[in-house]
Design a protein around this motif. Structure first.
Motif, PDB file in Angstrom:
ATOM      1  N   ALA A 122     -38.400  74.835  24.445  1.00 29.99           N
ATOM      2  CA  ALA A 122     -36.297  74.451  24.156  1.00 29.99           C
ATOM      3  C   ALA A 122     -36.608  73.725  24.683  1.00 29.99           C
ATOM      4  O   ALA A 122     -35.318  72.932  23.968  1.00 29.99           O
ATOM      5  CB  ALA A 122     -36.651  75.836  24.284  1.00 29.99           C
ATOM      6  N   GLN A 153     -23.752  68.817  25.680  1.00 32.04           N
ATOM      7  CA  GLN A 153     -23.993  70.514  25.927  1.00 32.04           C
ATOM      8  C   GLN A 153     -25.210  70.652  26.099  1.00 32.04           C
ATOM      9  O   GLN A 153     -25.953  70.590  24.620  1.00 32.04           O
ATOM     10  CB  GLN A 153     -23.046  70.816  24.824  1.00 32.04           C
ATOM     11  N   GLU A 196     -37.729  70.939  23.776  1.00 25.09           N
ATOM     12  CA  GLU A 196     -37.277  70.112  22.129  1.00 25.09           C
ATOM     13  C   GLU A 196     -35.807  69.377  22.427  1.00 25.09           C
ATOM     14  O   GLU A 196     -35.836  68.382  21.900  1.00 25.09           O
ATOM     15  CB  GLU A 196     -36.985  71.363  21.062  1.00 25.09           C
ATOM     16  N   VAL A 249     -26.768  74.874  24.826  1.00 24.69           N
ATOM     17  CA  VAL A 249     -26.018  76.113  25.278  1.00 24.69           C
ATOM     18  C   VAL A 249     -27.496  77.430  24.531  1.00 24.69           C
ATOM     19  O   VAL A 249     -27.988  76.906  24.613  1.00 24.69           O
ATOM     20  CB  VAL A 249     -25.806  76.268  23.330  1.00 24.69           C
ATOM     21  N   ASP A 263     -32.168  81.962  23.090  1.00 18.25           N
ATOM     22  CA  ASP A 263     -32.584  80.587  22.598  1.00 18.25           C
ATOM     23  C   ASP A 263     -31.572  79.449  23.236  1.00 18.25           C
ATOM     24  O   ASP A 263     -30.708  80.399  24.458  1.00 18.25           O
ATOM     25  CB  ASP A 263     -31.063  80.422  21.420  1.00 18.25           C
ATOM     26  N   LEU A 264     -32.446  78.140  23.406  1.00 19.48           N
ATOM     27  CA  LEU A 264     -31.895  78.028  24.387  1.00 19.48           C
ATOM     28  C   LEU A 264     -31.798  76.676  23.234  1.00 19.48           C
ATOM     29  O   LEU A 264     -32.520  75.525  22.197  1.00 19.48           O
ATOM     30  CB  LEU A 264     -33.116  77.050  25.467  1.00 19.48           C
ATOM     31  N   CYS A 265     -30.612  75.398  23.057  1.00 22.97           N
ATOM     32  CA  CYS A 265     -30.477  74.834  22.039  1.00 22.97           C
ATOM     33  C   CYS A 265     -29.515  73.078  22.942  1.00 22.97           C
ATOM     34  O   CYS A 265     -29.025  73.529  23.996  1.00 22.97           O
ATOM     35  CB  CYS A 265     -30.147  74.615  20.721  1.00 22.97           C
ATOM     36  N   GLY A 266     -29.763  71.441  22.115  1.00 24.94           N
ATOM     37  CA  GLY A 266     -28.611  70.909  22.917  1.00 24.94           C
ATOM     38  C   GLY A 266     -27.883  70.792  21.682  1.00 24.94           C
ATOM     39  O   GLY A 266     -27.843  70.700  20.426  1.00 24.94           O
ATOM     40  N   VAL A 267     -26.141  70.419  21.725  1.00 28.00           N
ATOM     41  CA  VAL A 267     -24.882  69.747  20.849  1.00 28.00           C
ATOM     42  C   VAL A 267     -24.664  68.248  21.486  1.00 28.00           C
ATOM     43  O   VAL A 267     -24.412  67.837  22.823  1.00 28.00           O
ATOM     44  CB  VAL A 267     -24.675  71.154  21.155  1.00 28.00           C
TER      45      VAL A 267
END
Lengths: 406, 183, 460, 276
Positions: B110, B69, B113, B71, B58-62
């Protein structure tokens, strides 16, 4: 024919500009924003753009793919998604943890028992909650039934996109039996809303069990029928074998999971690679194929149905007694922290990354959808194939737009 | 439950590039790095024979409310743990991270996104445009200073309903409504 | 005006229908009386009869052409119903079941619906070509019906070059498809039209070459003659003399009729509806009818060329003779004289009563009227059956037509069955199959046939 | 090495086999789908045995609804204000109104009338006899009327909640059939026949006179509750006068004037007294 379009300027939202594009073009009415877009929309001699979707019989939902074709051959393509986007991550941040269950339900509308599990499992992990064993077994039962329902539909869709009318209806007959069964268990046919934080909503009932017994007696025969109808059909095999081949390195590089990855020979199944629930107590194989083409992906699905029937058989024999709900507080406020959970859905790895700040709302809920990553493979598989093959490839990746668009 | 061997390997191999100690909870080992080290750390994790984190789960922003961040979740057959890599401390005004598409091409969408939802710029991604929202959309919906649909017009990006700009309540400023992480 | 309007408005709806009819009847009776009295009508009849008799060729053509044009639409309806129902049954569905018994009037409702839809012309199309395309596509198979021998003596034109004419005319359909594809101003339509051109032209070659074997055996291109050559026993059918040719012809016919697995031109999962994407209403209906009439004529041609046309597979007369059953049903109604009048007047009444009375006595809870109605319907059914049997036994053509239709609809069923089962092939596989397999195979067939003919004649 | 075309022929054989097999289609309007024991398809409000809504309009469900599909309205606990949850431009109240109208009851405020409680024991026995089968609604209603003398509203609620039939359906059946009555029986029953024979003999005028005097229509009860006017059948007996009965006894005087005085007598001149 040269009707020009007026579009809102990208620089200033109050200004409208005349675009050189006409309403008949697939070319976007603004200058290219990235390197890749500029390259894609630069047409050489003899190439033309054609919009596949968003309303097309075989794009599995509202997916739009801009194809650059030269005759019948696809030169390049640009998938455009987001038509179903509803911002489920933002919605989850604004509701409580319980709200997230039914909000995540329609993400994967073909197998929603998996997408609704994400907030449940994540919250249980944040709470360090021990779920009753009976509840775990019931969950596994529901998941595997739903996996079969989803795979039955996949087999039908694939051959429907290849022009076969009948398999989709046989698939729906099979799916309908399972869906009716789950309706008896959960009270809904499609969006079950059955899993709860700390267990499941309601124990097994007589109606469900009698339907399940009925179905188990002829489940294998249904698979056999599908196999007879389409597996060895020369036209079907000729259409799918050697089509859309992915090798192992590419599949890993493209973050593909599920049957797409397993069709290349990598036995990456979260149920085995990183066991959750009670899967480490159950015995089953992870079916793989070496070829990595559409036909291999299809066969992996067929094998997985057989394995799922095997798992259901074991679950029914090992089902423990007890309650189906843990004792949980009425108002759930997990300690601040982060958790990552991941399960194996029919399409691959479903994952959720959640953050809690100690309040009753999730601080951040990220859903990792397998179709989203699998669908990005089309950019690599399609160029060089014919238009007719785009359908076969897309169907063999089995995208569900609800999850992709979130 | 957590894999201590992995923890030691990470500490020895990535010493100097980590922002804090290697942490572990549940079945996940977690490291934090700065934006400058993303390329080298990710290459190491991917290529090192002892690590071999080949699958980008997974690759996501926070948006923590204070900083951005990115992640990553990685999986390897050398360890039973998931590895979480947090790229911490990105400025909220201009978050920039090197792209990991040179290792995992599938991360491209990702990253798109994360850009669409948070405005994080991934340097090196060839196709960093909006993926969910329409191309003329101007704000970043998952940031903590973005409000719900009714408030969209009051967002810093001015949302999508131009007519609602005239009804902006004075107290509805972004800094008043920002929800900050207590992590 | 109110002198007439008021009584008229006071009439019941039934009266409004009956009264004008009554007036018309009175007028016609008077006119006929006057006509006969003055000798005008007999003279007119004689004149028209002479005129028609002098131009019998033209008359025959006009009658045949209109009959075939009229026949094509019901044929299409039957095949559409068959397609809906058979595929549904194979899919474990029920299919059409609301209109008519077992939904058999469903396709008529379909036709009416298509007629009632808006005839839509999108922006940017080439209007004349766009408008003409459905007509061209529809007429191509309908013209082909003109030379088909349905039964002994029952055919439009007995042409010497019937086969050549047939292939020439049915080749026109590709023109219609290309016109539709090109003029629609739609990329899907364009692709569909081009696929149609490539596919139909490629499959014309094996189709024609497979037939050449039959022509060599028959020594003629007249379809009527070819059928007559196959009379005799079942082994005279060219299916057994030309098995390879038969298979090639059937496969090529599938492709020629745009049927699954070769329905690439309108591949609904790829090209939405191919050349027909932009069509709506009756224009779309024309494409639809053209496809189903095409299925019918290809099945009929297969029957004619390889299955002996109207010839029965076995001869029933020897069996009947052996059993001692003899039919002599040459009715001479004129012999009855005045009795005929009584028969016509009393027959229906007595027959109805004879059937209705037992019914009424058996089901005493029914009203007598209900029994009468059922009795009348049953009487009609029985009479129709009796007339059918009489026709079949008296006229060779009816039996021949029966056999012809049975064989033809067997092939129609086969087409539908294939559509229910098989997926579609890809365009390159389709072309490859045509040029790499079908063409060499048909050449081999041709060569072997020629060799066999020479060898057989030498041996004799 | 398989024969070429083997797979195709196997598939064709399978479809031909299915051609003759029984079909699985459910013909929807004729065959209704059973929602199952846990079906969550339709939201219904529960009523207690007194016929009152159990919903207290606390809005907790509407607040908790994750997809915000519930919008609801009602009266607060003191019965003073109308309260409402949900977007104001939606028509929660109107929806409730139309449900009442369909159920055959007058619309305004009747929904908040508390009904007389009944002893449900005989009703429960009746329902148990027919196995709570909503298809036997007519039997249920007739036997209920036998047991109670009329059909109390609370009985409708009870029948609706136990058999699962819609309230409007139960009420509708009761309202449509003339031999079922929802009011308690009055003191006297006046029956007139409406067959053509009696009508020709002056039954229409008789009926008009009776309806005017009793201030009700056929099937109803006079406002003071003393006389009920019902339709009866003369069973084809040929007389030279319309058929009129009082409490089952045949009446001779069937002129409109006589009927008026009869009605006055039966009501005990209550109308005149009320006016005085």
């Amino acid at each position: 024919m040269a009707q020009q379009t007026r579009v809102r300027s990208l620089d200033d939202p109050d200004v409208f500009v005349e675009s050189p594009a006409t309403i008949y073009d697939a070319v976007p009415p603004y200058p290219p924003r990235t390197e890749r877009e500029a390259e894609f929309y630069h047409l050489r001699d003899g190439e033309m753009l054609i919009n596949l979707g968003p309303q097309h019989p075989s794009t599995h939902g509202v997916l739009r793919v801009v194809l650059k074709i030269d005759g019948e051959r696809v030169v390049d393509l640009d998938p455009v998604i987001g038509y179903l986007h509803r911002g489920v991550e933002k919605i989850c941040e604004n509701g409580t943890w319980h709200h997230a269950i039914s909000n995540c339900d329609p993400l994967e509308y073909v197998a929603s028992m998996f997408s609704e599990a994400m907030p449940v499992l994540a919250c249980e992990k944040l709470l360090d909650l021990q779920v009753p064993r009976r509840a775990e077994y019931i969950r596994v039962l529901a998941w595997e039934l739903n996996r079969i329902a989803s795979h039955a539909l996949f087999m039908g869709w694939l051959s429907l996109d290849l022009g076969g009318l009948t398999p989709i209806l046989y698939g729906f007959i099979e799916r309908d039996e399972i869906v009716e069964m789950l309706n008896a268990l959960t009270g809904q046919r499609v969006l079950f809303n059955y899993l709860r934080i700390g267990g499941v909503n309601g124990d097994l009932n007589h109606d469900f069990m009698s339907r399940l017994g009925d179905w188990m007696s002829h489940a294998a025969e249904q698979v056999e029928n599908q196999t007879k109808l389409i597996n060895e059909n020369e036209i079907f095999v000729g259409r799918t074998r050697g089509l859309g081949v992915v090798d192992r390195a590419t599949a890993l590089r493209m973050c593909a999971t599920g049957p797409v990855l397993r069709a290349t020979g990598i036995p990456y199944d979260i149920r085995r690679a990183h066991p959750y629930s009670v899967y480490n107590e159950l015995e089953f194989d992870v079916p793989t194929r070496e070829e990595g083409d559409s036909y291999a992906r299809y066969l992996v699905h067929v094998d997985e149905i057989k394995q799922s029937i095997h798992i259901i058989d074991q679950v029914l024999h090992q089902m423990p007694d007890g309650t189906v709900m843990a004792k949980i507080p009425r108002w759930i406020r997990p300690r601040p922290g982060r958790a990552w959970v991941s399960i194996e859905s029919p399409r691959g790895q479903y994952g959720a990354y959640v953050m809690s700040d100690g309040s009753d709302h999730p601080f951040r809920m990220r859903i990792r959808d397998p179709s989203f990553f699998n669908l990005s493979l089309v950019g690599h598989l399609m160029p060089g194939n014919l238009i007719a093959d785009t359908m076969a490839i897309m169907a063999s990746l089995d995208p569900v737009m609800g999850g992709i668009d979130k | 439950m957590t894999d201590n061997a992995l923890k030691r390997r990470l500490e020895t191999r990535l010493a100097g590039q980590l922002l804090g100690p290697v942490r572990a909870r549940h079945d996940t080992t977690e490291i934090r790095i700065g934006a400058a080290n993303v390329t080298s750390v990710m290459s190491t994790l991917h290529d090192e024979p002892q690590l071999r984190f080949e699958i980008l789960a997974d690759l996501c922003g926070v948006d923590t409310g204070d900083a951005m961040q990115v992640v990553y979740h990685l999986w390897s057959e050398t360890t039973p743990d998931w590895l979480r890599v947090i790229v911490d401390g990105l400025p909220r005004e201009d978050p920039r991270v090197p792209s990991v598409t040179f290792l995992w091409k599938g991360g491209e969408w990702a990253e798109r996104e994360a850009y669409d939802m948070f405005g994080i710029i991934f340097e090196g991604n060839r196709d960093l445009r909006r993926i969910y929202m329409p191309p003329d959309y101007a704000s970043f919906p998952l940031r903590k200073d973005f409000y719900l649909a009714d408030d969209a017009a009051r967002s810093p990006g001015q949302g999508f309903r131009h007519m609602e700009l005239t009804h902006q309540p004075p107290e509805a400023l972004p800094e008043n409504l920002l929800r900050r992480s207590k992590l | 005006m109110s002198v007439l309007a008021r009584p008229w408005s006071r009439l019941t709806p039934a009266g409004k229908v009956v009264l004008p009819l009554l007036g018309l009847l009175v007028f016609l009776t008077l006119a006929l009386l006057v006509g006969f009295a003055t000798g005008l009508i007999p003279g007119l009849i004689r004149f028209v009869g002479d005129l028609l008799g002098a131009n019998i060729g033209i008359v025959r053509f006009v009658v045949a052409a209109s009959a075939i044009l009229l026949m094509s639409v019901p044929t299409a309806f039957v095949i559409i119903y068959m397609e809906l129902k058979v595929i549904a049954l194979m899919n474990l569905r029920l299919g059409p079941n609301r209109v008519g018994p077992w939904g058999s009037l469903h396709s008529i409702v379909h036709g009416l619906k298509v007629l009632g839809k808006e005839d839509f012309t999108p922006t940017g199309v080439d209007v004349p070509v766009f408008t003409l395309a459905p007509a061209v596509t529809f007429l191509a198979p309908v013209l082909g019906l003109l030379v088909l021998p349905f039964a002994p003596g029952l055919l439009g034109i007995d042409m010497n070059l019937a086969l050549l004419y047939f292939f020439a005319v049915s080749g026109l359909s590709v023109l219609g498809l290309m016109m539709a594809g090109w003029s629609s101003f739609n990329k899907y339509s364009l692709l569909g039209g081009l696929r149609a051109a490539a596919q139909i032209i490629s499959y014309e070659i094996p189709l024609t070459l497979a037939v050449v074997g039959v022509i060599m055996l028959a020594g003629t291109m007249s379809l009527n003659q070819i059928v007559m050559n196959q009379s005799g026993s079942i082994l005279d059918w060219y299916m057994f003399k030309q098995p390879l040719g038969f298979v090639i012809f059937f496969i090529a016919a599938t492709a020629e009729g745009n049927r699954t697995p070769f329905d690439l031109t309108e591949a609904d999962s790829e090209l939405v509806a191919g050349f027909a994407t932009e069509y709506s209403g009756m224009r779309f209906g024309f494409f639809f009818f053209a496809e189903y009439v095409g299925v019918f004529i290809l099945s009929a041609l297969t029957t004619v060329l390889f299955l002996g046309g109207w010839n029965a597979p076995f001869d029933i007369d020897p069996v009947l003779n052996a059993l001692g059953i003899r039919f002599d049903l040459a009715l001479d109604l004129a012999r009855l004289d005045v009795g005929l009048l009584f028969l016509l007047a009393l027959g229906p009444v007595v027959g109805t009563l004879l059937i209705a009375l037992p019914i009424w006595m058996l089901r005493s809870d029914w009203s007598f009227l209900k029994s009468l109605v059922i009795g009348f319907i049953l009487l009609n059914v029985l009479l129709a059956a009796a007339v059918g049997v009489w026709l079949a036994l008296s006229f060779e053509a009816v039996v021949g037509l029966g056999w012809f239709l049975v064989k033809t609809y067997f092939f129609v069923f086969l087409f539908v069955w294939m559509r229910a089962t098989l997926p579609r092939v890809r365009i390159d596989q389709l072309m490859g199959f045509a040029w790499k397999w079908m063409l060499p195979a048909s050449l081999v067939n041709l060569f072997v046939t020629a060799l066999a003919i020479i060898v057989v004649s030498e041996v004799r | 090495m398989d024969l070429p075309g083997k797979g195709i022929f196997r598939g064709m054989a399978l479809t031909l086999q299915k051609f003759f097999e029984p079909k699985v289609t459910v013909q929807y309007p004729e065959e209704q789908h059973d929602g199952g024991p846990k079906g969550r398809g339709r939201l219904i409000l529960l009523y207690d045995e007194y016929g009152a809504l159990k919903c207290e309009t606390c809005f907790q469900c509407a607040q908790a609804c994750p997809i915000e599909i519930i919008d609801m309205g009602g009266v607060d606990t003191k019965g003073r204000y109308h309260v409402h949850w949900g977007p104001p431009e939606q028509y929660a109240e109107r929806r409730e109104d139309s449900a009442l109208r369909r159920s055959g009851r007058p619309v305004p405020d009747q929904s908040f009338v508390a009904y007389e409680a009944i002893d449900t024991a005989p009703l429960d026995r009746i329902l148990a006899d027919v196995d709570y089968d909503p298809r036997q609604m007519l039997t249920i209603l007739e036997r209920t009327q036998e047991a109670y003398g009329y059909l109390p509203i609370a009985a409708f609620r009870h029948i609706s909640s136990t058999t699962g039939a819609w309230y409007a359906e139960v009420h509708g059946i009761a309202a449509a059939l003339e031999h079922l009555r929802v009011e308690p029986p009055g003191g006297h029953v006046v029956g007139i026949c409406r067959c053509p024979n009696c009508t020709l003999m002056g039954g229409g005028r008789l009926r008009e006179a009776l309806e005017a005097e009793l201030e009700t229509v056929i099937g109803g009860t006079s406002p003071d509750g003393r006389v009920r006017l019902v339709a009866e059948s003369c069973h084809g007996e040929s007389r030279l006068r319309p058929h009129l009965t009082v409490d089952g006894a045949d009446q001779d005087d069937t002129t409109p004037a006589g009927a008026t005085s009869l009605a006055r007598r039966l009501r005990g001149h209550s109308r005149g007294r009320a006016q005085a």
